[in-house]
Motif scaffolding. Structure first.
Motif, PDB file in Angstrom:
ATOM      1  N   GLY A  25       0.797  -1.223   0.000  1.00 50.77           N
ATOM      2  CA  GLY A  25       0.000   0.000   0.000  1.00 50.77           C
ATOM      3  C   GLY A  25       0.826   1.267   0.000  1.00 50.77           C
ATOM      4  O   GLY A  25       0.290   2.370   0.123  1.00 50.77           O
ATOM      5  N   VAL A  36       1.183  -7.240   2.880  1.00 48.40           N
ATOM      6  CA  VAL A  36       0.466  -6.464   3.890  1.00 48.40           C
ATOM      7  C   VAL A  36       1.401  -6.289   5.084  1.00 48.40           C
ATOM      8  O   VAL A  36       1.943  -7.272   5.600  1.00 48.40           O
ATOM      9  CB  VAL A  36      -0.834  -7.159   4.334  1.00 48.40           C
ATOM     10  N   PRO A  89      -4.545   0.836   5.488  1.00 48.71           N
ATOM     11  CA  PRO A  89      -3.315   1.337   4.853  1.00 48.71           C
ATOM     12  C   PRO A  89      -2.063   0.655   5.391  1.00 48.71           C
ATOM     13  O   PRO A  89      -2.121  -0.175   6.305  1.00 48.71           O
ATOM     14  CB  PRO A  89      -3.334   2.837   5.215  1.00 48.71           C
ATOM     15  N   HIS A  91      -2.760  -2.544   9.895  1.00 50.23           N
ATOM     16  CA  HIS A  91      -3.525  -3.751  10.205  1.00 50.23           C
ATOM     17  C   HIS A  91      -3.124  -4.276  11.589  1.00 50.23           C
ATOM     18  O   HIS A  91      -1.948  -4.244  11.963  1.00 50.23           O
ATOM     19  CB  HIS A  91      -3.249  -4.848   9.172  1.00 50.23           C
ATOM     20  N   SER A 142      -4.010  -4.288   1.640  1.00 46.70           N
ATOM     21  CA  SER A 142      -3.701  -2.860   1.512  1.00 46.70           C
ATOM     22  C   SER A 142      -3.781  -2.444   0.046  1.00 46.70           C
ATOM     23  O   SER A 142      -3.083  -1.534  -0.393  1.00 46.70           O
ATOM     24  CB  SER A 142      -2.313  -2.561   2.081  1.00 46.70           C
ATOM     25  N   SER A 201     -10.133   0.358  -1.222  1.00 42.46           N
ATOM     26  CA  SER A 201     -10.214   1.427  -0.234  1.00 42.46           C
ATOM     27  C   SER A 201     -11.395   2.343  -0.548  1.00 42.46           C
ATOM     28  O   SER A 201     -12.062   2.201  -1.580  1.00 42.46           O
ATOM     29  CB  SER A 201      -8.917   2.246  -0.240  1.00 42.46           C
TER      30      SER A 201
END
Length: 438
Positions: free
Chosen positions: A67, A258, A358, A362, A371, A376
């Protein structure tokens, strides 16, 4: 190479149809049986569309690096669509290739300009539509798509119905397609990774279960759609569309990272340094089933012989927690019988998936996590201008023989700009040429 083979196959089909109809005509001339002529299928005007486009995007929220990081990507697309009417049937062929360069995907590895940076996607489908009566028809088809990490196959079918006065129409379609994935992993998750490649990589704590939550490396999607169109007046036409999509299997992307909220600050590191860091990360994980329900409404109003007003609205919902609304306006303006411009604008807004967070936010105990900023919350704007040149008798023609005359029917040019509230930006240029062979 695959595209070249497909084009050769298309040319072979043309040759087959032209030879067949020519042999039929010769037989008819010899026998002079007028009654037999009306019962035999005839090859009608073949339609060919050549399409090409160039797409360029950039952003800083790549899911490959959790992300955060470059989303730079370029895509050159070439496509050919062929429609062959023969008797009561219309045969269709659609083949194409995408040439993709992605700096984002390149970050699966720590080596810049690795093999993962470039990809070629080849795709194609064939189908046949058969007229049952003046107001009824059905179609069936099959397709495929192949790129470096996924191969897809599809089957589809549907029926189209018209009212007696042809003011109403109903289309019902179903499609099923299966994707088979090669499970490419980010470099730090690969067995036996050399410690010199990832200087600070500690290893075991990052290895979680791989694949989907059910262990699958494939995904099957079922799509059922209906569309109803109604002409209300000479100037006004409306249509309603609904889809039901159910997906089962591998729904996350295997090489998306992630990063979790583990207290390690990597805000000053670049993408490669973050990959080499000890910050807790896993591979993206999402549920192994998903249901999508979009509903659409289209409105066309013919203001006069110069201006046509088009409006489209779509509502979208899925069980990942995303709700979205899309509004689109197009205003074709005809400057003459041959020349038209069509400005267009689309606004899209959506909520975030329940599983999105983001970079580095997490919780370690989350069951599912991604992400990917496509999941989103964001707003987007898509606008541009199109140009169409379509003279009544075509742009030009070439007579190759008495059997085949090729006419260039129309030229289409289009530019579009896309911006998203999370700083993703893109430009799209496209060109289309339409031909007839008769």
């Amino acid at each position: 190479m695959q595209l070249r083979i497909s084009i050769i196959c298309c040319l072979f089909i043309f040759s087959h149809f032209f030879n067949k109809i020519q042999a039929q005509n010769n037989t008819n001339e010899i026998s002079n049986l007028a009654t037999a002529d009306t019962t035999k299928p005839e090859l009608k005007q073949i339609e060919i569309d050549l399409l090409g486009s160039y797409y360029d995007q950039d952003g800083n929220n790549s899911p490959v690096t959790g992300g955060r990081g470059t989303e730079n990507l370029q895509d050159i697309t070439n496509n050919i669509i062929i429609s062959i009417p023969y008797g009561k049937n219309i045969y269709s062929i659609n083949i194409g290739q995408d040439f993709i360069t992605s700096a984002s995907t390149d970050n699966m590895d720590t080596d810049v300009s690795s093999d993962s940076k470039k990809d070629v996607r080849t795709h194609g489908d064939i189908g046949v539509t058969r007229k049952i009566s003046k107001r009824k028809s059905y179609h069936v088809g099959a397709g495929f798509s192949s790129e470096y990490d996924v191969t897809s196959f599809s089957l589809n079918g549907g029926v189209a119905l018209e009212s007696k006065n042809r003011n109403s129409s109903l289309d019902i379609n179903a499609k099923v397609y299966t994707d088979y994935w090669l499970l490419y992993q980010p470099i730090e998750f690969r067995p036996g990774v050399d410690s010199t490649v990832l200087a600070n990589f500690s290893g075991e704590e990052y290895h979680d279960s791989y694949g989907s939550s059910s262990g699958n490396d494939n995904r099957t999607s079922y799509n059922f759609s209906m569309s109803f169109a109604q002409i209300l007046t000479k100037k006004l036409q409306v249509s309603f569309t609904t889809d039901f999509v159910y997906q089962k299997g591998l729904l996350h992307t295997p090489f998306h990272r992630v990063y979790f909220n583990d207290g390690v600050d990597v805000s000053n590191l670049d993408e490669i340094e973050v990959i080499k860091s000890n910050k807790l990360r896993k591979r993206e994980l999402l549920p192994d089933s998903r249901m999508k329900i979009p509903l659409g409404f289209r409105f066309h109003y013919y203001v006069n012989n110069v201006i046509l007003f088009k409006f489209f609205y779509r509502y979208y919902h899925d069980d990942f927690g995303i709700n979205a609304n899309t509004y689109e306006i197009e205003l074709p303006i005809r400057f003459s019988k041959a020349i038209a411009f069509y400005p267009f604008y689309r606004y899209h807004t959506q909520t975030a998936s329940d599983y999105f967070a983001p970079f580095g936010t997490h919780d370690i105990g989350d069951e599912f996590y991604t992400s990917d900023y496509d999941l989103s919350a964001f707003n987007s704007n898509y606008f541009g201008l199109g140009f169409k040149y379509a003279p009544l008798f075509g742009i030009g023609r070439n007579e190759f023989s008495k059997k085949a005359i090729v006419k260039v029917k129309s030229l289409n040019l289009r530019y579009a700009n896309y911006t998203r509230s999370n700083n993703l930006k893109a430009n799209l240029f496209s060109l289309g040429l339409s031909f007839t062979v008769f």
